[in-house]
Design a protein around this motif. Structure first.
Motif, mmCIF file in Angstrom:
data_model
loop_
_atom_site.group_PDB
_atom_site.id
_atom_site.type_symbol
_atom_site.label_atom_id
_atom_site.label_comp_id
_atom_site.label_asym_id
_atom_site.label_seq_id
_atom_site.Cartn_x
_atom_site.Cartn_y
_atom_site.Cartn_z
ATOM 1 N N SER A 139 0.824 -1.206 0.000
ATOM 2 C CA SER A 139 0.000 0.000 0.000
ATOM 3 C C SER A 139 0.862 1.262 0.000
ATOM 4 N N SER A 143 1.098 4.092 -2.919
ATOM 5 C CA SER A 143 0.888 5.496 -2.589
ATOM 6 C C SER A 143 2.068 6.348 -3.039
ATOM 7 N N HIS A 147 1.834 9.412 -5.799
ATOM 8 C CA HIS A 147 2.292 10.771 -5.545
ATOM 9 C C HIS A 147 3.369 11.186 -6.555
ATOM 10 N N SER A 209 -7.435 9.233 -3.177
ATOM 11 C CA SER A 209 -6.268 8.798 -2.413
ATOM 12 C C SER A 209 -5.299 9.951 -2.182
#
Length: 216
Positions: A139, A143, A147, A209
């Protein structure tokens, strides 16, 4: 000591169990148990010794005695949380009580085992802990990639993406940004491509997210 084969997460390459216990006989017994089950293990006599060891680059968990010289296991759990050190913890103790176990579990411990415990119970707890750490790492990696992709967008592309995921049509975005509708479509297409979004719904999930376009 014998135990059933661990799950794939526990036996996968690189996964490791760290044991912190000031009783050498316990460290040896646990080390033998994990190795017999095909699980990599490293033991430490104190939390200070554990802290000096480099953090694992792969899935890991910590089997921690509650009662240690110096900081208790529960105090060390709190210290790790304060330093944002993410590692699943399984507590073992010969002097457990309900209040202590509740405190440990509320603070995020995977399990709280009172000696003497079944070997399989510990192996199962370790397997669950390693699986949880694999998922956390995956995860965090996703992420990080998300980004990184977002930072490749230009300021205009970010603005178009933010307005689009709010539900504005291209014509509305064009009017708000004082651009032509064709230019908005181009920026929107670039944003989709750079974010590796397979669909607009995918882009919306990515935006959620990232926390983009949520200030409605």
């Amino acid at each position: 000591m014998n135990g059933s084969p661990p799950s794939s997460a526990a036996s996968s390459n690189g996964s490791i169990v760290f044991v912190v216990d000031d009783d050498a006989s316990i460290r040896d017994a646990l080390s033998n148990l994990f190795r017999s089950a095909g699980i990599q293990v490293q033991t430490f006599a104190s939390t200070a010794e554990f802290l000096q060891h480099p953090r694992a680059e792969s899935a890991s968990c910590l089997v921690l005695d509650v009662r240690l010289q110096g900081n208790s296991g529960l105090e060390f759990q709190s210290l790790l949380a304060q330093s944002n050190t993410n590692i699943p913890i399984i507590f073992i103790t010969g002097h457990g009580d309900i209040e202590m176990s509740v405190k440990a579990m509320k603070a995020g411990a995977v399990d709280f085992l009172v000696k003497p415990f079944r070997e399989q119970a510990l192996l199962d707890a370790v397997s669950a802990a390693l699986q949880a750490d694999v998922k956390r790492r995956e995860s965090e990696q996703q992420s990080s990639h998300l980004h990184a992709d977002y930072q490749t967008l230009t300021a205009r592309e970010k603005e178009v993406m933010g307005l689009a995921v709010k539900g504005l049509m291209n014509k509305q975005i064009a009017g708000q940004m004082n651009l032509s509708e064709v230019t908005v479509k181009i920026h929107r297409g670039h944003a989709m491509k750079k974010m590796h979004a397979k669909s607009f719904a995918d882009l919306v999930r990515m935006a959620e997210s990232l926390g983009v376009g949520l200030d409605r």
